[in-house]
Design a protein around this motif. Structure first.
Motif, PDB file in Angstrom:
ATOM      1  N   LYS A 136      31.831  43.475  35.008  1.00  0.00           N
ATOM      2  CA  LYS A 136      31.695  43.572  33.549  1.00  0.00           C
ATOM      3  C   LYS A 136      33.071  43.514  32.893  1.00  0.00           C
ATOM      4  O   LYS A 136      34.087  43.666  33.559  1.00  0.00           O
ATOM      5  CB  LYS A 136      30.930  44.828  33.155  1.00  0.00           C
ATOM      6  N   ALA A 137      33.063  43.282  31.628  1.00  0.00           N
ATOM      7  CA  ALA A 137      34.317  43.198  30.878  1.00  0.00           C
ATOM      8  C   ALA A 137      35.097  44.504  31.031  1.00  0.00           C
ATOM      9  O   ALA A 137      34.532  45.593  30.936  1.00  0.00           O
ATOM     10  CB  ALA A 137      34.041  42.905  29.408  1.00  0.00           C
ATOM     11  N   GLY A 138      36.382  44.389  31.276  1.00  0.00           N
ATOM     12  CA  GLY A 138      37.244  45.555  31.441  1.00  0.00           C
ATOM     13  C   GLY A 138      37.524  45.888  32.894  1.00  0.00           C
ATOM     14  O   GLY A 138      38.446  46.657  33.191  1.00  0.00           O
ATOM     15  N   ASP A 139      36.738  45.334  33.833  1.00  0.00           N
ATOM     16  CA  ASP A 139      36.986  45.574  35.258  1.00  0.00           C
ATOM     17  C   ASP A 139      38.238  44.823  35.702  1.00  0.00           C
ATOM     18  O   ASP A 139      38.567  43.771  35.153  1.00  0.00           O
ATOM     19  CB  ASP A 139      35.808  45.083  36.109  1.00  0.00           C
ATOM     20  N   ALA A 140      38.901  45.348  36.698  1.00  0.00           N
ATOM     21  CA  ALA A 140      40.049  44.647  37.277  1.00  0.00           C
ATOM     22  C   ALA A 140      39.535  43.408  37.998  1.00  0.00           C
ATOM     23  O   ALA A 140      38.508  43.449  38.680  1.00  0.00           O
ATOM     24  CB  ALA A 140      40.792  45.550  38.246  1.00  0.00           C
ATOM     25  N   PHE A 141      40.242  42.295  37.835  1.00  0.00           N
ATOM     26  CA  PHE A 141      39.825  41.047  38.471  1.00  0.00           C
ATOM     27  C   PHE A 141      40.104  41.090  39.962  1.00  0.00           C
ATOM     28  O   PHE A 141      41.195  41.437  40.407  1.00  0.00           O
ATOM     29  CB  PHE A 141      40.555  39.859  37.844  1.00  0.00           C
ATOM     30  N   ASP A 142      39.093  40.759  40.768  1.00  0.00           N
ATOM     31  CA  ASP A 142      39.214  40.697  42.222  1.00  0.00           C
ATOM     32  C   ASP A 142      38.702  39.333  42.668  1.00  0.00           C
ATOM     33  O   ASP A 142      37.517  39.033  42.529  1.00  0.00           O
ATOM     34  CB  ASP A 142      38.410  41.816  42.874  1.00  0.00           C
ATOM     35  N   ALA A 143      39.586  38.514  43.196  1.00  0.00           N
ATOM     36  CA  ALA A 143      39.224  37.142  43.580  1.00  0.00           C
ATOM     37  C   ALA A 143      38.224  37.103  44.731  1.00  0.00           C
ATOM     38  O   ALA A 143      37.590  36.079  44.951  1.00  0.00           O
ATOM     39  CB  ALA A 143      40.468  36.355  43.955  1.00  0.00           C
ATOM     40  N   ASP A 144      38.044  38.201  45.442  1.00  0.00           N
ATOM     41  CA  ASP A 144      37.076  38.237  46.533  1.00  0.00           C
ATOM     42  C   ASP A 144      35.648  38.349  46.020  1.00  0.00           C
ATOM     43  O   ASP A 144      34.703  38.036  46.738  1.00  0.00           O
ATOM     44  CB  ASP A 144      37.360  39.405  47.469  1.00  0.00           C
ATOM     45  N   PHE A 145      35.478  38.813  44.774  1.00  0.00           N
ATOM     46  CA  PHE A 145      34.143  39.045  44.249  1.00  0.00           C
ATOM     47  C   PHE A 145      33.842  38.285  42.965  1.00  0.00           C
ATOM     48  O   PHE A 145      32.741  38.400  42.434  1.00  0.00           O
ATOM     49  CB  PHE A 145      33.927  40.547  44.003  1.00  0.00           C
ATOM     50  N   ALA A 146      34.784  37.549  42.444  1.00  0.00           N
ATOM     51  CA  ALA A 146      34.563  36.807  41.203  1.00  0.00           C
ATOM     52  C   ALA A 146      35.417  35.550  41.191  1.00  0.00           C
ATOM     53  O   ALA A 146      36.445  35.481  41.863  1.00  0.00           O
ATOM     54  CB  ALA A 146      34.885  37.672  39.988  1.00  0.00           C
ATOM     55  N   GLU A 147      34.969  34.578  40.401  1.00  0.00           N
ATOM     56  CA  GLU A 147      35.691  33.318  40.267  1.00  0.00           C
ATOM     57  C   GLU A 147      36.210  33.218  38.837  1.00  0.00           C
ATOM     58  O   GLU A 147      35.432  33.259  37.887  1.00  0.00           O
ATOM     59  CB  GLU A 147      34.740  32.170  40.565  1.00  0.00           C
ATOM     60  N   ALA A 148      37.527  33.106  38.685  1.00  0.00           N
ATOM     61  CA  ALA A 148      38.133  32.992  37.352  1.00  0.00           C
ATOM     62  C   ALA A 148      38.057  31.532  36.923  1.00  0.00           C
ATOM     63  O   ALA A 148      38.553  30.646  37.615  1.00  0.00           O
ATOM     64  CB  ALA A 148      39.570  33.457  37.379  1.00  0.00           C
ATOM     65  N   ILE A 149      37.411  31.287  35.786  1.00  0.00           N
ATOM     66  CA  ILE A 149      37.330  29.903  35.316  1.00  0.00           C
ATOM     67  C   ILE A 149      38.408  29.587  34.288  1.00  0.00           C
ATOM     68  O   ILE A 149      38.756  28.436  34.095  1.00  0.00           O
ATOM     69  CB  ILE A 149      35.927  29.580  34.763  1.00  0.00           C
ATOM     70  N   THR A 150      38.924  30.614  33.640  1.00  0.00           N
ATOM     71  CA  THR A 150      40.023  30.404  32.697  1.00  0.00           C
ATOM     72  C   THR A 150      40.729  31.723  32.419  1.00  0.00           C
ATOM     73  O   THR A 150      40.213  32.798  32.730  1.00  0.00           O
ATOM     74  CB  THR A 150      39.515  29.770  31.381  1.00  0.00           C
ATOM     75  N   GLN A 151      41.914  31.605  31.808  1.00  0.00           N
ATOM     76  CA  GLN A 151      42.670  32.779  31.371  1.00  0.00           C
ATOM     77  C   GLN A 151      42.913  32.625  29.879  1.00  0.00           C
ATOM     78  O   GLN A 151      43.187  31.524  29.403  1.00  0.00           O
ATOM     79  CB  GLN A 151      44.010  32.870  32.085  1.00  0.00           C
ATOM     80  N   ILE A 152      42.807  33.739  29.186  1.00  0.00           N
ATOM     81  CA  ILE A 152      43.099  33.713  27.753  1.00  0.00           C
ATOM     82  C   ILE A 152      44.138  34.777  27.447  1.00  0.00           C
ATOM     83  O   ILE A 152      44.229  35.782  28.151  1.00  0.00           O
ATOM     84  CB  ILE A 152      41.827  33.932  26.896  1.00  0.00           C
ATOM     85  N   PRO A 153      44.940  34.561  26.389  1.00  0.00           N
ATOM     86  CA  PRO A 153      45.898  35.598  26.016  1.00  0.00           C
ATOM     87  C   PRO A 153      45.154  36.860  25.579  1.00  0.00           C
ATOM     88  O   PRO A 153      44.179  36.794  24.826  1.00  0.00           O
ATOM     89  CB  PRO A 153      46.662  34.994  24.849  1.00  0.00           C
ATOM     90  N   ALA A 154      45.586  37.974  26.086  1.00  0.00           N
ATOM     91  CA  ALA A 154      44.957  39.252  25.751  1.00  0.00           C
ATOM     92  C   ALA A 154      46.052  40.309  25.676  1.00  0.00           C
ATOM     93  O   ALA A 154      47.183  40.095  26.110  1.00  0.00           O
ATOM     94  CB  ALA A 154      43.925  39.625  26.802  1.00  0.00           C
ATOM     95  N   GLY A 155      45.707  41.433  25.157  1.00  0.00           N
ATOM     96  CA  GLY A 155      46.677  42.523  25.063  1.00  0.00           C
ATOM     97  C   GLY A 155      47.044  43.050  26.438  1.00  0.00           C
ATOM     98  O   GLY A 155      46.477  42.666  27.458  1.00  0.00           O
ATOM     99  N   ASP A 156      48.010  43.959  26.429  1.00  0.00           N
ATOM    100  CA  ASP A 156      48.470  44.534  27.695  1.00  0.00           C
ATOM    101  C   ASP A 156      47.363  45.302  28.408  1.00  0.00           C
ATOM    102  O   ASP A 156      47.363  45.395  29.630  1.00  0.00           O
ATOM    103  CB  ASP A 156      49.657  45.463  27.451  1.00  0.00           C
ATOM    104  N   ASP A 157      46.420  45.859  27.642  1.00  0.00           N
ATOM    105  CA  ASP A 157      45.343  46.632  28.258  1.00  0.00           C
ATOM    106  C   ASP A 157      44.348  45.740  29.024  1.00  0.00           C
ATOM    107  O   ASP A 157      43.657  46.217  29.915  1.00  0.00           O
ATOM    108  CB  ASP A 157      44.602  47.473  27.212  1.00  0.00           C
ATOM    109  N   LEU A 158      44.261  44.456  28.724  1.00  0.00           N
ATOM    110  CA  LEU A 158      43.348  43.543  29.419  1.00  0.00           C
ATOM    111  C   LEU A 158      44.059  42.549  30.343  1.00  0.00           C
ATOM    112  O   LEU A 158      43.429  41.641  30.880  1.00  0.00           O
ATOM    113  CB  LEU A 158      42.499  42.767  28.407  1.00  0.00           C
TER     114      LEU A 158
END
Length: 186
Positions: A136-158
Motif C-alpha cells: 500500500k501507499a507509504g510502504d517501503a519499496f522492496d524489489a523482491d515483492f513489487a515491480e516499480a513502473i515509474t518514479q515521481i518526485p516526492a517529499g523526503d517522507d516518501l
C-alpha cells in the motif's frame, strides 16, 4: 649410420613393451588371487559385507528418489492451476475498476448485485490458494515483492517508498504469480 640408430631404437622399444606386458600379467595374476591368508569363510563374509553395503546404498538412493519425486508432485499439485488463476487476474482487475465506478452511481441494488458476484469470485479464487500481495501507499519499496513502473518526485517522507499501487499483485501459496506494479517516490 641412421639405419643402425633406428634399428637399435626399435629393439629397445620392443624390449620395453615386452617387459611392460610381463609386469601387467604379474599384476593381473596377483589381483586374481585373493589374499591367500583368508579362509573361504572369511572371503565369503567379506563378499557378503560388500554386497550388503551395495544394497544399503541402493536402498538409501531409492528412498531419496521417492522423497524427491513426492515433493515435486506436491509442488505440482500446489501450482497446477496457476495458469487458470493467472488468466482470471485481469477479470479481478476489471471487477475492481467496475466496483469503483458503480459505487459512484445512485443504484444500490446494482452495487449489491455486483458486490455479491465479486465476493463470490474472490472467495472461489482464495479457496484455490490465491492471495493478494499486500502493498500500500507509504510502504517501503522492496524489489523482491513489487515491480516499480515509474518514479515521481516526492517529499523526503516518501523517498524510496510506494506512492501509488497501479496494479495489485497476487501469489499462489508462497510463489508470487504477478508482482504488484507500483509508483515510488524519488
Amino acid at each position: 649410420m641412421f639405419k643402425k640408430i633406428f634399428k637399435n631404437m626399435g629393439q629397445e622399444s620392443t624390449e620395453n613393451i615386452e617387459n611392460e606386458q610381463l609386469q601387467n600379467e604379474n599384476v593381473s595374476e596377483n589381483q586374481g588371487i585373493e589374499n591367500p591368508e583368508l579362509t573361504v569363510e572369511e572371503q565369503l563374509e567379506e563378499d557378503l559385507a560388500k554386497e550388503k553395503d551395495k544394497f544399503l546404498r541402493l536402498f538409501a538412493e531409492f528412498e531419496n528418489y521417492k522423497k524427491r519425486t513426492s515433493k515435486e508432485r506436491m509442488d505440482l499439485f500446489k501450482t497446477a492451476g496457476q495458469e487458470v488463476l493467472q488468466s482470471m487476474l485481469p477479470v479481478m482487475d476489471d471487477f475492481d475498476r467496475a466496483m469503483v465506478q458503480i459505487a459512484k452511481t445512485e443504484d444500490e441494488n446494482l452495487l449489491k448485485g455486483v458486490e455479491l458476484i465479486y465476493e463470490k469470485l474472490k472467495s472461489t479464487l482464495v479457496s484455490k490458494g490465491l492471495e493478494e500481495v499486500e502493498v500500500k501507499a507509504g510502504d517501503a519499496f522492496d524489489a523482491d515483492f513489487a515491480e516499480a513502473i515509474t518514479q515521481i518526485p516526492a517529499g523526503d517522507d516518501l523517498k524510496g517508498k510506494v506512492v501509488d499501487v497501479v496494479e495489485k499483485g497476487y501469489k499462489l501459496g508462497d510463489k508470487i504469480i504477478r508482482f504488484p506494479k507500483v509508483v515510488i517516490g524519488q
